[in-house]
Design an enzyme around this catalytic site. Sequence first.
Site, PDB file in Angstrom:
ATOM      1  N   GLY A  20       6.272 -26.621 -23.837  1.00 31.01           N
ATOM      2  CA  GLY A  20       7.108 -26.479 -22.326  1.00 31.01           C
ATOM      3  C   GLY A  20       7.066 -28.328 -22.033  1.00 31.01           C
ATOM      4  O   GLY A  20       5.550 -29.063 -22.578  1.00 31.01           O
ATOM      5  N   ASP A  21       7.574 -28.591 -21.413  1.00 29.79           N
ATOM      6  CA  ASP A  21       7.650 -30.360 -21.216  1.00 29.79           C
ATOM      7  C   ASP A  21       5.614 -30.672 -20.620  1.00 29.79           C
ATOM      8  O   ASP A  21       5.181 -31.941 -20.865  1.00 29.79           O
ATOM      9  CB  ASP A  21       8.148 -30.448 -20.031  1.00 29.79           C
ATOM     10  CG  ASP A  21       8.120 -32.036 -19.669  1.00 29.79           C
ATOM     11  OD1 ASP A  21       8.623 -33.087 -20.047  1.00 29.79           O
ATOM     12  OD2 ASP A  21       8.226 -32.583 -18.499  1.00 29.79           O
ATOM     13  N   LEU A  22       5.625 -29.821 -19.825  1.00 29.98           N
ATOM     14  CA  LEU A  22       4.333 -29.952 -18.957  1.00 29.98           C
ATOM     15  C   LEU A  22       2.968 -29.854 -19.994  1.00 29.98           C
ATOM     16  O   LEU A  22       2.469 -30.674 -19.900  1.00 29.98           O
ATOM     17  CB  LEU A  22       4.196 -28.545 -17.816  1.00 29.98           C
ATOM     18  CG  LEU A  22       2.910 -28.743 -16.981  1.00 29.98           C
ATOM     19  CD1 LEU A  22       2.642 -30.985 -15.794  1.00 29.98           C
ATOM     20  CD2 LEU A  22       2.441 -27.807 -15.781  1.00 29.98           C
ATOM     21  N   ARG A  24       2.804 -30.055 -23.282  1.00 35.14           N
ATOM     22  CA  ARG A  24       4.013 -31.458 -23.824  1.00 35.14           C
ATOM     23  C   ARG A  24       3.193 -32.464 -24.125  1.00 35.14           C
ATOM     24  O   ARG A  24       2.683 -33.624 -24.272  1.00 35.14           O
ATOM     25  CB  ARG A  24       4.744 -31.096 -24.819  1.00 35.14           C
ATOM     26  CG  ARG A  24       5.082 -30.459 -25.701  1.00 35.14           C
ATOM     27  CD  ARG A  24       6.728 -30.297 -26.412  1.00 35.14           C
ATOM     28  NE  ARG A  24       7.503 -30.173 -25.284  1.00 35.14           N
ATOM     29  CZ  ARG A  24       7.907 -31.092 -24.824  1.00 35.14           C
ATOM     30  NH1 ARG A  24       8.359 -32.181 -25.764  1.00 35.14           N
ATOM     31  NH2 ARG A  24       9.420 -30.692 -24.205  1.00 35.14           N
ATOM     32  N   LYS A 149       1.921 -25.685 -10.020  1.00 31.39           N
ATOM     33  CA  LYS A 149       3.811 -26.115  -8.293  1.00 31.39           C
ATOM     34  C   LYS A 149       4.848 -26.101  -8.937  1.00 31.39           C
ATOM     35  O   LYS A 149       4.974 -26.059  -9.705  1.00 31.39           O
ATOM     36  CB  LYS A 149       3.228 -27.191  -7.899  1.00 31.39           C
ATOM     37  CG  LYS A 149       4.642 -28.677  -8.264  1.00 31.39           C
ATOM     38  CD  LYS A 149       4.223 -29.940  -7.039  1.00 31.39           C
ATOM     39  CE  LYS A 149       5.580 -30.840  -7.727  1.00 31.39           C
ATOM     40  NZ  LYS A 149       5.770 -31.895  -6.530  1.00 31.39           N
ATOM     41  N   ASP A 178      -3.085 -28.895  -7.969  1.00 24.83           N
ATOM     42  CA  ASP A 178      -2.645 -29.936  -7.021  1.00 24.83           C
ATOM     43  C   ASP A 178      -2.484 -31.340  -8.152  1.00 24.83           C
ATOM     44  O   ASP A 178      -3.665 -31.802  -7.582  1.00 24.83           O
ATOM     45  CB  ASP A 178      -2.689 -29.986  -5.321  1.00 24.83           C
ATOM     46  CG  ASP A 178      -1.328 -31.265  -5.065  1.00 24.83           C
ATOM     47  OD1 ASP A 178      -1.496 -32.049  -5.252  1.00 24.83           O
ATOM     48  OD2 ASP A 178      -0.828 -30.970  -3.584  1.00 24.83           O
ATOM     49  N   HIS A 179      -1.752 -31.908  -8.905  1.00 21.68           N
ATOM     50  CA  HIS A 179      -2.915 -32.818  -9.525  1.00 21.68           C
ATOM     51  C   HIS A 179      -3.431 -33.913  -8.506  1.00 21.68           C
ATOM     52  O   HIS A 179      -3.774 -34.678  -9.230  1.00 21.68           O
ATOM     53  CB  HIS A 179      -1.864 -33.439 -11.136  1.00 21.68           C
ATOM     54  CG  HIS A 179      -0.853 -34.505 -10.296  1.00 21.68           C
ATOM     55  ND1 HIS A 179       0.352 -33.231  -9.883  1.00 21.68           N
ATOM     56  CD2 HIS A 179      -0.426 -35.445 -10.647  1.00 21.68           C
ATOM     57  CE1 HIS A 179       1.568 -34.267  -9.115  1.00 21.68           C
ATOM     58  NE2 HIS A 179       0.910 -35.478  -9.729  1.00 21.68           N
ATOM     59  N   LYS A 183      -7.177 -36.526  -9.203  1.00 25.02           N
ATOM     60  CA  LYS A 183      -7.282 -38.675  -8.883  1.00 25.02           C
ATOM     61  C   LYS A 183      -8.765 -38.945  -8.757  1.00 25.02           C
ATOM     62  O   LYS A 183      -9.237 -38.229  -7.941  1.00 25.02           O
ATOM     63  CB  LYS A 183      -6.420 -38.515  -8.349  1.00 25.02           C
ATOM     64  CG  LYS A 183      -5.024 -39.025  -8.971  1.00 25.02           C
ATOM     65  CD  LYS A 183      -4.012 -39.040  -8.151  1.00 25.02           C
ATOM     66  CE  LYS A 183      -2.362 -39.402  -8.760  1.00 25.02           C
ATOM     67  NZ  LYS A 183      -2.097 -39.941 -10.459  1.00 25.02           N
ATOM     68  N   HIS A 241       2.008 -32.208  -1.674  1.00 25.10           N
ATOM     69  CA  HIS A 241       0.795 -33.787  -1.970  1.00 25.10           C
ATOM     70  C   HIS A 241       0.068 -34.102  -1.105  1.00 25.10           C
ATOM     71  O   HIS A 241      -0.694 -34.458  -0.552  1.00 25.10           O
ATOM     72  CB  HIS A 241       1.539 -34.560  -3.106  1.00 25.10           C
ATOM     73  CG  HIS A 241       2.311 -33.335  -4.527  1.00 25.10           C
ATOM     74  ND1 HIS A 241       1.279 -33.242  -5.538  1.00 25.10           N
ATOM     75  CD2 HIS A 241       3.341 -33.928  -4.895  1.00 25.10           C
ATOM     76  CE1 HIS A 241       1.696 -32.793  -6.486  1.00 25.10           C
ATOM     77  NE2 HIS A 241       3.182 -33.232  -6.291  1.00 25.10           N
TER      78      HIS A 241
HETATM   79  P1  NAP Z   1       9.679 -26.491 -19.495  1.00 26.04           P
HETATM   80  O1  NAP Z   1       9.911 -27.431 -19.885  1.00 26.04           O
HETATM   81  O2  NAP Z   1      10.343 -25.191 -19.149  1.00 26.04           O
HETATM   82  O3  NAP Z   1       8.710 -25.066 -20.176  1.00 26.04           O
HETATM   83  C1  NAP Z   1       8.669 -23.560 -19.696  1.00 26.04           C
HETATM   84  C2  NAP Z   1       7.780 -23.316 -21.037  1.00 26.04           C
HETATM   85  O4  NAP Z   1       7.493 -22.067 -20.586  1.00 26.04           O
HETATM   86  C3  NAP Z   1       7.917 -23.262 -22.083  1.00 26.04           C
HETATM   87  O5  NAP Z   1       7.228 -23.616 -23.408  1.00 26.04           O
HETATM   88  C4  NAP Z   1       8.909 -22.082 -22.934  1.00 26.04           C
HETATM   89  O6  NAP Z   1       9.136 -22.317 -24.492  1.00 26.04           O
HETATM   90  C5  NAP Z   1       8.136 -20.920 -22.117  1.00 26.04           C
HETATM   91  N1  NAP Z   1       8.920 -19.500 -21.610  1.00 26.04           N
HETATM   92  C6  NAP Z   1      10.434 -19.845 -21.100  1.00 26.04           C
HETATM   93  N2  NAP Z   1      10.084 -17.922 -20.398  1.00 26.04           N
HETATM   94  C7  NAP Z   1       9.085 -17.527 -21.050  1.00 26.04           C
HETATM   95  C8  NAP Z   1       9.118 -15.785 -21.367  1.00 26.04           C
HETATM   96  N3  NAP Z   1       9.635 -15.352 -20.820  1.00 26.04           N
HETATM   97  N4  NAP Z   1       8.420 -15.684 -21.935  1.00 26.04           N
HETATM   98  C9  NAP Z   1       6.810 -16.984 -22.844  1.00 26.04           C
HETATM   99  N5  NAP Z   1       7.568 -18.454 -22.309  1.00 26.04           N
HETATM  100  C10 NAP Z   1       8.633 -18.653 -21.687  1.00 26.04           C
HETATM  101  O7  NAP Z   1       8.579 -26.615 -18.284  1.00 26.04           O
HETATM  102  P2  NAP Z   1       7.713 -27.149 -17.173  1.00 26.04           P
HETATM  103  O8  NAP Z   1       8.410 -28.161 -17.211  1.00 26.04           O
HETATM  104  O9  NAP Z   1       7.198 -27.269 -18.970  1.00 26.04           O
HETATM  105  O10 NAP Z   1       7.255 -26.666 -16.738  1.00 26.04           O
HETATM  106  C11 NAP Z   1       6.522 -25.263 -16.356  1.00 26.04           C
HETATM  107  C12 NAP Z   1       5.809 -24.604 -15.071  1.00 26.04           C
HETATM  108  O11 NAP Z   1       5.446 -26.030 -14.800  1.00 26.04           O
HETATM  109  C13 NAP Z   1       7.280 -24.583 -13.280  1.00 26.04           C
HETATM  110  O12 NAP Z   1       6.379 -24.028 -12.822  1.00 26.04           O
HETATM  111  C14 NAP Z   1       7.079 -26.523 -13.396  1.00 26.04           C
HETATM  112  O13 NAP Z   1       7.835 -26.297 -12.322  1.00 26.04           O
HETATM  113  C15 NAP Z   1       5.460 -26.829 -13.450  1.00 26.04           C
HETATM  114  N6  NAP Z   1       5.435 -27.945 -13.409  1.00 26.04           N
HETATM  115  C16 NAP Z   1       5.573 -29.109 -14.049  1.00 26.04           C
HETATM  116  C17 NAP Z   1       5.920 -30.932 -14.142  1.00 26.04           C
HETATM  117  C18 NAP Z   1       6.571 -31.306 -14.629  1.00 26.04           C
HETATM  118  O14 NAP Z   1       6.384 -32.268 -14.986  1.00 26.04           O
HETATM  119  N7  NAP Z   1       7.164 -30.794 -16.074  1.00 26.04           N
HETATM  120  C19 NAP Z   1       5.200 -31.437 -13.151  1.00 26.04           C
HETATM  121  C20 NAP Z   1       4.520 -30.319 -12.503  1.00 26.04           C
HETATM  122  C21 NAP Z   1       5.104 -29.231 -12.069  1.00 26.04           C
HETATM  123  P3  NAP Z   1      10.383 -20.621 -25.294  1.00 26.04           P
HETATM  124  O15 NAP Z   1      11.669 -21.121 -24.125  1.00 26.04           O
HETATM  125  O16 NAP Z   1      10.282 -20.830 -26.400  1.00 26.04           O
HETATM  126  O17 NAP Z   1       9.088 -18.684 -24.171  1.00 26.04           O
END
Ligand code: NAP
Length: 494
Positions: A20-22, A24, A149, A178-179, A183, A241
Amino acid sequence: MVSRVIPVDTFDLVIFGGTGDLARRKILPGLFRRFCAGQIPSDARIIGAARGEMDNDAYREIVAEAVREFSGSHHCEDGTLEGFLEKLSYAHVDARGEDGWETLKQLMSRDGRIEAFYFSVAPGLFGDIAKRLHAHGMVSPTCRVVVEKPFGRDLQSARELNQTLAQHFDESQIYRIDHYLGKETVQNLMAVRFGNVLFEPLWNSQYIDHIQITVAETVGVGGRGEYYDRSGAMRDMVQNHLMQLLCLIAMEPPAKFDPDAVRDEKLKVIRALEPVMPHHVVRGQYMAGEDEDAHPDYRTAVGDPRSKTESFIAMKVNLANWRWAGTPFYLRTGKRMSARSSEIAVVFKPLPHTIFEDVEHGTNRNVLAIQLQPNEGITMDVTIKEPGPGGMRLIDVPLDMTFAEALGPEVEDPPDAYERLIMDVIRGNQTLFMRGDEVEAAWAWTDPIIAGWEARGDVPKPYESGGSGPVEADQLMARDGLIWREITQKRRRM
Ligand code: NAP
């Protein structure tokens, strides 16, 4: 000064949502940087898990690309990336099905080492993953889980999440990230407060006039419009935050620097927050930028022409306790602001009396400014005599407390918050993670504020893109005879 990287004990880290995005952008590049720093033991393992079908090589390619793009200056020496990639493997796992769990179990070393599970997935999957980890015998009394979060969207959902996790893990195993707490400067704030005799005697309403906490972003909601519109600045930023920053500023000195001692004190701060009066809150929504196609207004960006969700909030907050009664905290956060800047400013009271002629009373103020991003650092505005002839002219100058020269080059490139926090998980140190009762207390304070807006049908005020928020936010300060600090990336004076 020689860098002091203390290697951690060896571990297996499973990242659910490892594609996922976080993962990576933050988690994997952060681990790579720690690897480059020599902090990751040679036999540690990192296992990415998600539903996508791929083998280890394909996963390593995804991670290599992410590391190249997001690890800053650290795509260092030849062979380092390859060494890091060797630690990685991939498990195809469905949180909601039985696929892949036994394979994941086989991939783990299970030799008594530290085991950590990072839930980098939507919160709706936490329970499914916890249940399956348990059912497949992967939960040991010492394993750790890291959750991201948003931790709930109100008190009830946060309680439910806590209860779900508590069915499978002890609180001592749960690391709520809470990142902001990871810091460097936030930790330095604690060092400055509790490691010096200088500040604590002044750290109260007798000497501190008010405190401003600003987290300004230049970006809009971008591609996250749908998610953001269900959340808004209050849920997305203030409840977590800004609240955490407020806690660190306002808390009593803990008896020792120990996770529960620190978190007990933070909890007391949250519980001392007074309910917020409606006229002490200003909500805003950004208008379109000059290039409307590139920077549409908030409602267009989220695809709801009647959205009442705020992309900006400013509020005056009071704490009902002996230390802070009478010293307001002004919180402000928003998107599409003039600069990306996060800052805490502790503004001390003016001198009771000035002995210098030609100095207007109240103009010289000490301000401790803690800049969290983009340039981390702490400055203290002090008043000195302007050098040179011409009599006693006073000026305020910032005393730089970053001490980069004294501390050497590594302070210029401190570990990113995620790097530090992941290493804390491996070390088993929960000090910089939120405890379940803290999160619930923060929601208990937040819920009535949001309920009030909903009951009154409150509509956010429009504000200029690239500005500093609605004019009403300035009026909030002006009513108290104050002004907001300028939103700027540079360190500067009040
Ligand atoms: P994302 O890009 O949508 O990635 C989601 C990940 O979960 C993917 O690897 C996806 O891969 C996997 N996934 C989805 N459904 C699944 C399932 N049923 N079983 C196993 N794996 C599954 O989301 P993200 O942005 O990385 O965010 C992840 C979490 O971090 C969320 O709770 C988000 O609120 C939190 N967060 C993100 C950020 C940020 O900057 N991105 C910042 C703070 C908090 P597949 O679809 O291949 O399964």
